[in-house]
Design an enzyme around this catalytic site. Structure first.
Site, PDB file in Angstrom:
ATOM      1  N   ASN A  43      33.643  81.082  38.205  1.00  0.00           N
ATOM      2  CA  ASN A  43      32.589  80.627  37.295  1.00  0.00           C
ATOM      3  C   ASN A  43      33.175  80.464  35.903  1.00  0.00           C
ATOM      4  OD1 ASN A  43      29.885  80.168  36.302  1.00  0.00           O
ATOM      5  ND2 ASN A  43      29.881  82.278  35.522  1.00  0.00           N
ATOM      6  N   GLU A  52      36.591  75.794  27.250  1.00  0.00           N
ATOM      7  CA  GLU A  52      36.166  75.576  28.647  1.00  0.00           C
ATOM      8  C   GLU A  52      36.973  74.510  29.380  1.00  0.00           C
ATOM      9  OE1 GLU A  52      31.954  75.490  29.498  1.00  0.00           O
ATOM     10  OE2 GLU A  52      31.517  76.202  27.479  1.00  0.00           O
ATOM     11  N   HIS A  94      31.987  80.718  32.003  1.00  0.00           N
ATOM     12  CA  HIS A  94      30.881  81.200  31.169  1.00  0.00           C
ATOM     13  C   HIS A  94      31.245  80.967  29.699  1.00  0.00           C
ATOM     14  CE1 HIS A  94      27.320  83.457  30.135  1.00  0.00           C
ATOM     15  NE2 HIS A  94      28.045  84.034  29.194  1.00  0.00           N
ATOM     16  N   ILE A 102      24.005  83.038  42.528  1.00  0.00           N
ATOM     17  CA  ILE A 102      24.695  82.893  43.813  1.00  0.00           C
ATOM     18  C   ILE A 102      24.205  83.992  44.764  1.00  0.00           C
ATOM     19  CG2 ILE A 102      26.971  82.968  44.935  1.00  0.00           C
ATOM     20  CD1 ILE A 102      26.402  80.448  43.253  1.00  0.00           C
ATOM     21  N   ASP A 157      27.859  87.738  36.053  1.00  0.00           N
ATOM     22  CA  ASP A 157      28.983  87.600  35.101  1.00  0.00           C
ATOM     23  C   ASP A 157      29.850  88.860  35.067  1.00  0.00           C
ATOM     24  OD1 ASP A 157      27.954  85.086  34.379  1.00  0.00           O
ATOM     25  OD2 ASP A 157      26.753  85.923  32.763  1.00  0.00           O
ATOM     26  N   LEU A 180      23.485  76.812  37.172  1.00  0.00           N
ATOM     27  CA  LEU A 180      22.563  77.789  36.607  1.00  0.00           C
ATOM     28  C   LEU A 180      21.655  78.435  37.652  1.00  0.00           C
ATOM     29  CD1 LEU A 180      21.788  75.865  33.291  1.00  0.00           C
ATOM     30  CD2 LEU A 180      23.692  77.404  33.834  1.00  0.00           C
ATOM     31  N   GLY A 223      27.744  68.125  33.414  1.00  0.00           N
ATOM     32  CA  GLY A 223      28.945  67.986  34.237  1.00  0.00           C
ATOM     33  C   GLY A 223      30.215  67.711  33.459  1.00  0.00           C
ATOM     34  N   ASN A 266      32.333  69.935  32.503  1.00  0.00           N
ATOM     35  CA  ASN A 266      33.388  70.756  33.118  1.00  0.00           C
ATOM     36  C   ASN A 266      33.857  70.128  34.429  1.00  0.00           C
ATOM     37  OD1 ASN A 266      34.141  73.373  31.647  1.00  0.00           O
ATOM     38  ND2 ASN A 266      31.910  73.277  31.402  1.00  0.00           N
TER      39      ASN A 266
HETATM   40  C1  GAR Z   1      28.896  75.044  30.068  1.00  0.00           C
HETATM   41  O1  GAR Z   1      28.963  75.424  28.717  1.00  0.00           O
HETATM   42  C2  GAR Z   1      29.097  76.252  30.965  1.00  0.00           C
HETATM   43  O2  GAR Z   1      30.026  77.161  30.457  1.00  0.00           O
HETATM   44  C3  GAR Z   1      27.717  76.840  30.974  1.00  0.00           C
HETATM   45  O3  GAR Z   1      26.857  75.727  31.084  1.00  0.00           O
HETATM   46  C4  GAR Z   1      27.479  74.598  30.433  1.00  0.00           C
HETATM   47  C5  GAR Z   1      27.475  73.435  31.390  1.00  0.00           C
HETATM   48  O4  GAR Z   1      27.973  72.265  30.796  1.00  0.00           O
HETATM   49  N1  GAR Z   1      27.539  77.798  32.048  1.00  0.00           N
HETATM   50  C6  GAR Z   1      26.807  78.884  31.946  1.00  0.00           C
HETATM   51  O5  GAR Z   1      26.158  79.157  30.953  1.00  0.00           O
HETATM   52  C7  GAR Z   1      26.832  79.795  33.167  1.00  0.00           C
HETATM   53  N2  GAR Z   1      26.295  81.079  32.864  1.00  0.00           N
HETATM   54  P1  GAR Z   1      28.505  71.053  31.681  1.00  0.00           P
HETATM   55  O6  GAR Z   1      27.422  70.734  32.730  1.00  0.00           O
HETATM   56  O7  GAR Z   1      28.666  69.929  30.704  1.00  0.00           O
HETATM   57  O8  GAR Z   1      29.801  71.444  32.311  1.00  0.00           O
END
Ligand code: GAR
Length: 207
Positions: free
Chosen positions: A108, A181, A110, A94, A151, A91, A12, A14
């Site tokens: 999203n 990000e 990525h 959708i 994606d 993950l 979490g 992000n």
């Molecule tokens: C992040 O790096 C995000 O970009 C990625 O999962 C991580 C989650 O980190 N998402 C994907 O790979 C989607 N295809 P977080 O829970 O610390 O935000």
């Protein structure tokens, strides 16, 4: 005020970047109404709780089959009625019916420069492992709208990040988060909340 529902699966960070950006005024005209997780142990749920935001657990394994989960997930989203759904490290695929119900209203993040290192099997740390295996010298992150493809929706913003000789998947993931990000996602939400972009012919125009 743009009503956000943020979907998460793990750490979490992000989600935290979004909450911090709202608190510091980097994002204006938006609030997080709920956080949805498919993982009871997601640290993201703790972060939501600390901010007094309701956390909702929705696990595919709790339903008889995928179609039942997809239906429940879509119904829950309709009940929450967000203006924007934010996939912040979520993950779970959708459901098509949800994309139909929320056209150009799901974004999203990525952790690569789409269309490189994305699609089925490319998520989280795996993306950075593949970047290092391939010997790519530049990677980054992408924020995009979600359509029925994996994606494949219209790209809102991208930021490049250098790969270093001695990178591990973990060090690269950390740099991509810090340099791309956690900046891109709040910016994109602020742009949407303040009507600074629209989708035309499958492409995002900044206005
Ligand atoms: C992040 O790096 C995000 O970009 C990625 O999962 C991580 C989650 O980190 N998402 C994907 O790979 C989607 N295809 P977080 O829970 O610390 O935000």
């Amino acid at each position: 005020m743009l009503k956000l529902v943020v979907c998460v699966s793990g750490g979490g960070t992000n989600l935290q970047a979004i909450l911090d950006a709202i608190e510091s005024g980097v994002i204006t005209n938006a609030e997080v109404a709920a956080v949805v997780s498919n993982n009871a142990n997601a640290r993201a749920l703790e972060r939501a709780k600390q901010h007094g935001i309701p956390g909702i657990l929705l696990r595919p394994g709790d339903y008889p089959d995928r179609a039942a989960f997809d239906r429940a997930f879509t119904e829950e989203m309709c009940r929450l009625a967000p203006d924007l759904i934010v996939l912040a490290g979520f993950l779970v695929r959708i459901p098509g019916e949800m994309v139909e119900r929320f056209p150009d209203r799901i974004v999203n993040i990525h952790p690569s420069l789409i269309p490189s290192f994305c699609g089925v099997g490319y998520y989280g740390l795996k993306v950075h492992e593949k970047v290092l295996e391939r010997g790519a010298k530049v990677t980054g992150a992408t924020v995009h709208f979600v359509n029925e493809g994996m994606d494949e929706g219209p790209i809102i913003a991208q930021k490049a990040v250098e790969v270093q000789e001695d990178d591990t998947p973990q060090s690269l993931q950390k740099r991509v988060m810090e340099q791309a990000e956690w900046i891109l996602l709040p910016q994109a939400i602020d742009d949407i909340a303040n009507n600074r972009l629209r989708v035309e012919d499958g492409r995002v125009r900044h206005i």
